[in-house]
Design an enzyme around this catalytic site. Structure first.
Site, short mmCIF file in Angstrom:
data_model
loop_
_atom_site.label_atom_id
_atom_site.label_comp_id
_atom_site.label_asym_id
_atom_site.label_seq_id
_atom_site.Cartn_x
_atom_site.Cartn_y
_atom_site.Cartn_z
N ASN A 110 -1.00 -32.72 57.69
CA ASN A 110 0.19 -32.29 56.97
C ASN A 110 0.98 -33.27 56.28
O ASN A 110 1.76 -33.53 56.84
CB ASN A 110 0.34 -30.94 58.29
CG ASN A 110 1.15 -30.39 57.42
OD1 ASN A 110 1.85 -30.28 56.19
ND2 ASN A 110 1.70 -29.84 58.31
N CYS A 158 6.42 -26.40 54.17
CA CYS A 158 5.25 -26.36 53.66
C CYS A 158 4.37 -25.28 53.03
O CYS A 158 2.78 -25.31 52.22
CB CYS A 158 4.29 -26.15 54.84
SG CYS A 158 4.51 -27.82 55.94
N HIS A 162 -2.52 -24.56 51.65
CA HIS A 162 -1.64 -25.55 52.49
C HIS A 162 -2.75 -26.34 53.24
O HIS A 162 -3.35 -25.41 54.05
CB HIS A 162 -0.66 -25.00 53.28
CG HIS A 162 0.21 -25.99 53.45
ND1 HIS A 162 -0.06 -27.38 53.53
CD2 HIS A 162 0.48 -25.54 55.17
CE1 HIS A 162 1.22 -27.31 54.42
NE2 HIS A 162 1.33 -26.93 55.63
#
Ligand code: UT7
Length: 352
Positions: free
Chosen positions: A309, A113, A279
């Site tokens: 996500n 990520c 993010h």
């Protein structure tokens, strides 16, 4: 030589969106819980047989169109994914072949990520050193392969047969993870800005393997003989293990720290930053980081409601939306921030 700026972007999301209500067909959860605790309303999943490199093709083609470039004008690929098509090789070379540019060097980076702050720093180094001129950075993920259910037909509403209680329990045991992730790809094309007043300013990046187990996959590693065994599946080691609360606390502590440290180093006031491109792991993380930094929430855009996500994909997908709807404009000051499995975390500054 001036640092890199972004000259094109694209995104690709596979299939039809899967709502939180649909997830409750394969695990114990509710739309209300997921929305309240994460901000997520829906996500997309790659199809059976569809890999990260396939998702990346659609995003890369749109990025090339927006930059008004042909694929053969790219001279480097940086492929960011934690869900590659194969254990090896990486997906970057596969993407190059699918774009019709075999021979162009392709680097896979494994920062999960946190891929984008790392990828921007690497791309900037390649351009400033003269090793590359026009780089395609892609973040693409096919998490569907590690989802804890097998009843995809029930999830999609194509069948209303009852789910085996043991499968439903597995979904519920892993629900913290399963409700968060979605699949998709985002692509950015970067080049030297050619202007000393614009471009990449700097990054502060960190890695700390001591915390690797906050989110990781136990199975399938090459420290085991063989590296995959039926017992690993029985122990559910193909599904990532995530300490959700611990990771949440780490993110809301380290992200404001790294943003403050980086901006101080470059003499940039937080009020000068036009956009904090964070993010998208959980909306509550970004709300907490925004509050800790004391910045205007309107400068911390979010699109997690629609995609969940998408790991390495979140930042380029978000940026593509912001370029296309006109929020991102030349000359704006951007601060990227992310934390992911590794653990890796960091921030980067760029004048667009
Ligand atoms: O990109 C980096 C990757 N990951 C992250 O950044 C993850 C960071 N962590 C998080 O986003 C959050 O910790 C989660 C979304 C994973 C979990 O949210 P939370 O607010 O930390 O919930 P929790 O795990 O503390 O659980 C609270 C309650 C529990 O029930 P009890 O024990 O209070 O009765 C859970 O069993 O909520 C329950 N719960 C759920 N209920 C319905 C946990 N997950 C779910 C669910 N649906 N999906």
């Amino acid at each position: 030589m001036a640092g890199i700026t972004i000259i094109g972007s694209g995104k690709h999301l596979p299939g039809a969106p899967v709502t939180n209500a649909a997830l409750s067909r394969v695990m114990e959860t509710t739309d209300e819980w997921v929305k309240k605790r994460t901000g997520i309303e829906q996500r997309h999943f790659a199809d059976e047989g569809e890999g990260a490199s396939d998702l990346a093709v659609g995003a890369a083609q749109k990025a090339l169109e927006s930059a008004e470039l042909r694929a053969d004008e790219l001279d480097y690929i940086i492929f960011c994914t934690m869900t590659p098509d194969h254990s090896f090789p990486g997906s970057g070379g596969l993407l190059g072949a699918k774009l019709g540019i075999p021979g162009v060097p392709a680097l896979d980076i494994r920062q999960q990520c946190c891929a984008m702050p790392f990828a921007l720093q690497v791309a900037n180094g390649l351009v400033v050193s003269g090793a590359a001129k026009t780089i395609l950075i892609v973040g693409a993920e096919a998490h569907a392969g590690f989802m804890p259910w097998k009843d995809w037909d029930v999830l999609y509403g194509n069948s209303d047969r009852a789910v085996d209680p043991a499968d439903f329990d597995r979904g519920t045991r892993h629900r913290g993870l399963a409700i968060l992730f979605g699949d998709g790809a985002g692509a950015l094309i970067v080049r030297a800005s050619g202007d000393a007043t614009r471009g990449f300013i700097g990054a502060e990046l960190h890695s700390d393997g001591r915390d690797a187990k906050q989110i990781y996959i136990e199975g399938g590693g090459f420290r085991r003989r063989p590296y995959w065994s039926p017992q690993m599946f029985e122990r559910e080691e193909h599904i990532p293990s995530m300490g959700g609360r611990e990771l949440f606390k780490t993110a809301v502590t380290r992200l404001p720290e790294v943003v403050r440290s980086l901006t101080k180093k470059h003499g940039v006031a937080l009020t000068e930053i036009d956009w904090f491109i964070a993010h998208q792991a959980n909306d509550r993380i970004n709300v907490a980081v925004t509050e800790a930094l004391g910045v205007d929430p309107a400068r911390v855009p979010s699109n997690i409601a629609r995609y969940g996500n998408t790991s390495a994909g979140t930042i380029p997908i978000l940026m593509d939306e912001m370029f296309r709807d006109g929020r991102l404009k030349r000359g704006q000051l951007l601060c990227f921030l992310a934390l992911g499995s590794g653990l890796h975390w960091g921030a980067a500054l760029m004048r667009l």
